[in-house]
Design a protein around this motif. Structure first.
Motif, PDB file in Angstrom:
ATOM      1  N   ARG A   1       0.836  -1.215   0.000  1.00  0.00           N
ATOM      2  CA  ARG A   1       0.000   0.000   0.000  1.00  0.00           C
ATOM      3  C   ARG A   1       0.862   1.254   0.000  1.00  0.00           C
ATOM      4  O   ARG A   1       0.607   2.195  -0.747  1.00  0.00           O
ATOM      5  CB  ARG A   1      -0.910   0.009   1.234  1.00  0.00           C
ATOM      6  CG  ARG A   1      -2.263  -0.659   1.020  1.00  0.00           C
ATOM      7  CD  ARG A   1      -3.280  -0.223   2.097  1.00  0.00           C
ATOM      8  NE  ARG A   1      -2.799  -0.439   3.452  1.00  0.00           N
ATOM      9  CZ  ARG A   1      -2.844  -1.617   4.092  1.00  0.00           C
ATOM     10  NH1 ARG A   1      -3.328  -2.695   3.482  1.00  0.00           N
ATOM     11  NH2 ARG A   1      -2.401  -1.727   5.327  1.00  0.00           N
ATOM     12  N   ALA A   2       1.903   1.238   0.837  1.00  0.00           N
ATOM     13  CA  ALA A   2       2.779   2.419   0.906  1.00  0.00           C
ATOM     14  C   ALA A   2       3.463   2.660  -0.436  1.00  0.00           C
ATOM     15  O   ALA A   2       3.620   3.807  -0.873  1.00  0.00           O
ATOM     16  CB  ALA A   2       3.814   2.238   2.011  1.00  0.00           C
ATOM     17  N   LEU A   3       3.872   1.576  -1.103  1.00  0.00           N
ATOM     18  CA  LEU A   3       4.525   1.733  -2.408  1.00  0.00           C
ATOM     19  C   LEU A   3       3.533   2.264  -3.449  1.00  0.00           C
ATOM     20  O   LEU A   3       3.881   3.109  -4.282  1.00  0.00           O
ATOM     21  CB  LEU A   3       5.105   0.393  -2.870  1.00  0.00           C
ATOM     22  CG  LEU A   3       6.356  -0.076  -2.109  1.00  0.00           C
ATOM     23  CD1 LEU A   3       6.697  -1.520  -2.474  1.00  0.00           C
ATOM     24  CD2 LEU A   3       7.545   0.839  -2.416  1.00  0.00           C
ATOM     25  N   THR A   4       2.304   1.771  -3.398  1.00  0.00           N
ATOM     26  CA  THR A   4       1.285   2.245  -4.337  1.00  0.00           C
ATOM     27  C   THR A   4       1.007   3.733  -4.106  1.00  0.00           C
ATOM     28  O   THR A   4       0.954   4.530  -5.042  1.00  0.00           O
ATOM     29  CB  THR A   4      -0.019   1.429  -4.167  1.00  0.00           C
ATOM     30  OG1 THR A   4       0.285   0.042  -4.338  1.00  0.00           O
ATOM     31  CG2 THR A   4      -1.064   1.851  -5.192  1.00  0.00           C
ATOM     32  N   GLU A   5       0.853   4.093  -2.829  1.00  0.00           N
ATOM     33  CA  GLU A   5       0.612   5.509  -2.501  1.00  0.00           C
ATOM     34  C   GLU A   5       1.751   6.401  -2.977  1.00  0.00           C
ATOM     35  O   GLU A   5       1.554   7.562  -3.293  1.00  0.00           O
ATOM     36  CB  GLU A   5       0.454   5.683  -0.987  1.00  0.00           C
ATOM     37  CG  GLU A   5      -0.923   5.288  -0.478  1.00  0.00           C
ATOM     38  CD  GLU A   5      -0.958   5.215   1.050  1.00  0.00           C
ATOM     39  OE1 GLU A   5      -0.139   5.885   1.695  1.00  0.00           O
ATOM     40  OE2 GLU A   5      -1.799   4.458   1.572  1.00  0.00           O
ATOM     41  N   ALA A   6       2.966   5.815  -3.009  1.00  0.00           N
ATOM     42  CA  ALA A   6       4.128   6.590  -3.452  1.00  0.00           C
ATOM     43  C   ALA A   6       4.286   6.556  -4.970  1.00  0.00           C
ATOM     44  O   ALA A   6       5.313   6.965  -5.501  1.00  0.00           O
ATOM     45  CB  ALA A   6       5.382   6.060  -2.773  1.00  0.00           C
ATOM     46  N   GLY A   7       3.262   6.055  -5.671  1.00  0.00           N
ATOM     47  CA  GLY A   7       3.290   6.094  -7.133  1.00  0.00           C
ATOM     48  C   GLY A   7       3.808   4.834  -7.791  1.00  0.00           C
ATOM     49  O   GLY A   7       4.022   4.807  -9.008  1.00  0.00           O
ATOM     50  N   GLY A   8       4.026   3.793  -7.013  1.00  0.00           N
ATOM     51  CA  GLY A   8       4.537   2.556  -7.584  1.00  0.00           C
ATOM     52  C   GLY A   8       3.455   1.730  -8.254  1.00  0.00           C
ATOM     53  O   GLY A   8       2.280   1.816  -7.897  1.00  0.00           O
ATOM     54  N   GLN A   9       3.901   0.932  -9.229  1.00  0.00           N
ATOM     55  CA  GLN A   9       2.982   0.046  -9.939  1.00  0.00           C
ATOM     56  C   GLN A   9       3.481  -1.375  -9.731  1.00  0.00           C
ATOM     57  O   GLN A   9       4.627  -1.693 -10.046  1.00  0.00           O
ATOM     58  CB  GLN A   9       2.987   0.427 -11.425  1.00  0.00           C
ATOM     59  CG  GLN A   9       2.116  -0.432 -12.298  1.00  0.00           C
ATOM     60  CD  GLN A   9       2.428  -0.195 -13.778  1.00  0.00           C
ATOM     61  OE1 GLN A   9       3.098   0.785 -14.132  1.00  0.00           O
ATOM     62  NE2 GLN A   9       1.982  -1.104 -14.624  1.00  0.00           N
ATOM     63  N   ASN A  10       2.627  -2.218  -9.182  1.00  0.00           N
ATOM     64  CA  ASN A  10       3.021  -3.587  -8.861  1.00  0.00           C
ATOM     65  C   ASN A  10       3.117  -4.414 -10.137  1.00  0.00           C
ATOM     66  O   ASN A  10       2.134  -4.563 -10.873  1.00  0.00           O
ATOM     67  CB  ASN A  10       1.992  -4.191  -7.892  1.00  0.00           C
ATOM     68  CG  ASN A  10       2.491  -5.503  -7.296  1.00  0.00           C
ATOM     69  OD1 ASN A  10       3.367  -6.160  -7.861  1.00  0.00           O
ATOM     70  ND2 ASN A  10       1.939  -5.865  -6.155  1.00  0.00           N
TER      71      ASN A  10
END
Lengths: 521, 521
Positions: free
Chosen positions: A350-359
């Motif tokens: 979630r933190a990575l997604t919030e920081a603009g990351g794409q899984n």
């Protein structure tokens, strides 16, 4: 899902790899090298010439301590213990350069034998180079005079496990995979996986302040060590009665990183953890390195941290990804690898997604995991093709990282371009802390006629850039001889003098790894 | 929910507390002391006598560096800087014992002034005792010859905050509450709350490897420091270009814990964290100390750790709880305190429940929080009543803790009983690690006619028990003079010689805190 599904390999002298498992460059890579002006060199490797070593009396003296079967003087054995695995080391190996070749190799079987060997070498004024995994990439195995190599491979025991305290006592010669196998029998892991994992040993991890790919979850090796035993020419030092203490300076941290200059670490007591039941590795895409850096800083500072966290810059992402479609149809961006020992942590995602990351899912993660120790294997075929390829690394506080990355890249590009061999410079972050992170650079260019001198020039420029931009001269490779001058500059003359004074106490005849870490006084 | 709702206090020379906020013993406590045979001593405190100090020329020399307003030689000032706050220190203070009194107190205003002072003191062969908070409880302010005290209180600045790297540069003289207040203005906290918080300072935290009550969440002070500046008689050393490095030994960890023997730490760069929006403190009950120990070990090894985690044994639980009903109608058991900076963590509570803990709610937690710095204040009225009361502490690996606790308790009981003053010995754990924890003992008995000698005998017995049972001589109080011999035994003669050699390089005239940490050579 464990390391045991990877093939077992053995390092070979002068090549990072196993002749039984040769690594070939992809055809596309060979083609790409042509754009850098790389041409296959004309010469072939030169065989080393034998030169005489110790006297019979000296050899008998050493044999009287470790037994005649554990002293070797044949060329193969001595040549196989010559230098480590930096690119200059590999180039000198190919040139058959026997400077830095030990005069004998001895294999002690116990701490007491190590202690007796050091006393004997003092008496005979023989310099000693401790040898654990032999995987130094900073000139850590090249003493400044003739020497005896003390190979610790017979110190290969798991001496004790304390399951209540979760500690294990491991001898210095236990290699990475063996340590994991020994601990796995009891359900534990050390969690230390440097890129040299297949060849490096516990003693080397300790002596060189190693840091592994799972450092976000398990910490650095120096954070795992709670106790250690050091054999010095003056006697034995044992440290570590408690995890932490206010009884004076933490002297464990004075021995860790001493690179054999004070003595030989014969065993360490390390923190162990239960072996995880599952592991997960994922790829994540970020728009650019800056965005990825902000995301991993967020995890490092506010958590929750995964076990593995690394971020490639644009250049490394483009070069290292076999399949460019993995980032979404060649749209650019940078790749991060996120690994979990144990259950998948949705909060991290979630933190990575919030920081603009794409899984990107497990595909790129598994690709990285399976190939995680493979990158150094590519260096030999690259050298065969005539490329100069080498790595270097540093660390700094977060606010200095962008400037540091730019300065080192610029220095390498400028130096090698001026030498007529414009390079490709790749970079990644692989170790994060609350207050900063590491930067790891890979440099590829064509070789000049004298690639050793070519790299020396580039390396001096990089070292200068690191110092000027506020980085440390090494985050996990160590000092050896290659960083000795830059290290002295980093800590300053008074601190160097203090270390020299410690060495003088523990090693008054200067037999221990002379010229490594510190200049011989 | 923050520290700011606690009253501001000031330590007074010779008493741990503020004359404006006298602490009185509860009547029940006075009654209880009678059972230990405690009787109010006949004598009254003796006033110190003035003795001359430095020459006018020497004082002028010091004044030429820091300015005449910043050199004091009056009795009040010198007496107020005499020794620290161990019970023997307080007893000697009451006896008007002016040995260990500085000859002058100087107050430098900058790193450069500290550096110049050290040069001047070298020239004049004047010993120097660095003084930060003055809260040593191990004889850390009693040099073995006449000396000048360098009080760092004017070095009270927050020099810089790096919000990207989350670091702050703090000068050595900033006291605990001031550091928190300065950082709070920017939304940050250091998170370091030792029991000496109200009086101790950043420089002392660093020099003595302090550990605070929130160490489970924030770590020890030595884990917070990423950089430091040390003024030595030979010049300045600056360390810390990155959070972690493989460039040689971690020399920060050689300076941390050096207790002024190498020089004066004038500033440190510390990791900071966002100030938590909420805090929660709870009491938990366990059937006995063994069960509580198993529970906190589980949290330390498998998590999730709270910010504060401490466990009292049966004796301490019984003595310290104002209201015995808090544990459920006098049914016995032991009390643990669990604190969270930030949101309450239900997973921690679940783990404690699974380990047999019973949640007592916020009542006992808040009681502990409000009184957390108050325990030392009770010592003065206890001494007034004629009780001997002192604390000591150690740490070890988990498997050794039960034996260590038993051995130290037995040694104290035996020694004091043999002296005719059977003691009460209380114990708690207040700092946990994956591989071990600390043990903190409080000892109360009647005084003999010579309480300083009485405690010395008991302390030697305790030190011997600690060494024999495998503990470290100090987890967070430090070495000073009180632990110097035990410390030398703990690290061994070679390691002592190595430290002496470092001192010789940095302080060739042995002016820095002579006799503290190391014997004068």
């Amino acid at each position: 899902m464990t390391e045991s599904d990877l093939p077992v390999v053995h390092l070979t002298p002068g090549r990072w790899g196993d002749p039984d498992h040769p690594v070939e460059l992809p055809a596309a890579a060979v083609e790409a090298l042509k754009h850098l002006g790389v041409r296959r060199p004309a010469g072939s490797p030169v065989d080393p010439e034998y030169r005489p070593g110790l006297t019979t009396a000296q050899l008998d003296f050493l044999a009287s301590i470790v037994g005649p079967d554990h002293v070797t003087t044949d060329l193969d054995s001595r040549w196989g213990h010559t230098r480590g695995y930096s690119t200059p080391d590999l180039l000198r190996h190919r040139a058959g350069d026997t400077t830095d070749m030990p005069d004998a190799v001895v294999y002690p079987g116990s701490h007491d034998e190590v202690q007796a060997l050091l006393a004997a070498c003092c008496e005979e004024k023989l310099a000693v180079v401790p040898y654990s995994g032999g995987t130094s990439v900073v000139g850590g195995l090249a003493a400044d005079r003739r020497f005896v190599t003390v190979d610790l491979r017979r110190l290969d025991q798991l001496v004790a496990i304390d399951e209540i305290s979760r500690t294990a006592t491991l001898q210095a010669g236990v290699r990475g995979p063996a340590a994991e196998a020994l601990l796995a029998e009891r359900g534990y892991t050390l969690g230390h996986f440097p890129q040299s994992y297949e060849g490096a040993s516990i003693g080397g991890y300790a002596a060189a302040r190693s840091s592994g790919q799972s450092s976000a979850g398990y910490g650095r090796f120096d954070q795992m060590v709670v106790g250690l035993t050091l054999a010095t020419p003056r006697g034995t030092i044992e440290l570590g009665r408690a995890p932490m203490s206010a009884a004076g300076p933490d002297l464990r941290q004075l021995v860790l990183g001493s690179e054999g200059a004070f003595g030989i670490i014969t065993s360490v007591v390390v923190r162990i953890r239960p072996r995880p039941a599952e592991r997960h590795f994922e790829g994540w895409r970020f728009e650019n390195f800056e965005a990825g850096l902000a995301a991993i800083r967020r995890l490092a500072q506010d958590g929750p941290l995964p076990t593995v966290l690394r971020l490639s810059d644009e250049a490394e992402t483009a070069v290292n990804l076999a399949d460019p479609d993995v980032l979404g149809g060649g749209s650019g961006g940078v790749l991060a690898i996120v690994g979990f020992d144990g259950p998948y942590n949705a909060a991290t995602a979630r933190a990575l997604t919030e920081a603009g990351g794409q899984n990107l899912g497990e595909g790129p993660g598994e690709t990285w995991r399976v190939g995680r120790y493979r990158a150094p294997y590519l260096r030999d075929p690259l050298l065969d093709e005539g490329a100069l390829v080498e790595t270097l690394e540093t660390a700094a506080f977060w606010s200095k990282l962008p400037g540091l990355k730019a300065a080192v890249t610029e220095a390498l590009v400028k130096s090698l371009t001026e030498q007529g061999t414009p390079p490709l410079v790749l970079c990644h972050v692989s170790h994060v802390y609350e207050t900063g992170a590491s930067l790891y650079f890979t440099v590829i260019s064509a070789q000049t006629d004298d690639p050793v001198a070519q790299w020396r020039t580039a390396k001096i420029a990089a070292n200068h850039a690191i110092a000027t931009a506020g980085g440390t001269i090494s985050h996990h490779h160590g000092v050896g001889t290659d960083h000795r001058d830059a290290y002295a500059e980093e800590i300053g003359p008074l601190a160097v003098e203090a270390l020299q004074a410690v060495k003088k106490v523990l090693d008054p005849d200067n037999i221990m790894n002379p010229g490594i870490l510190l200049t011989s006084s």
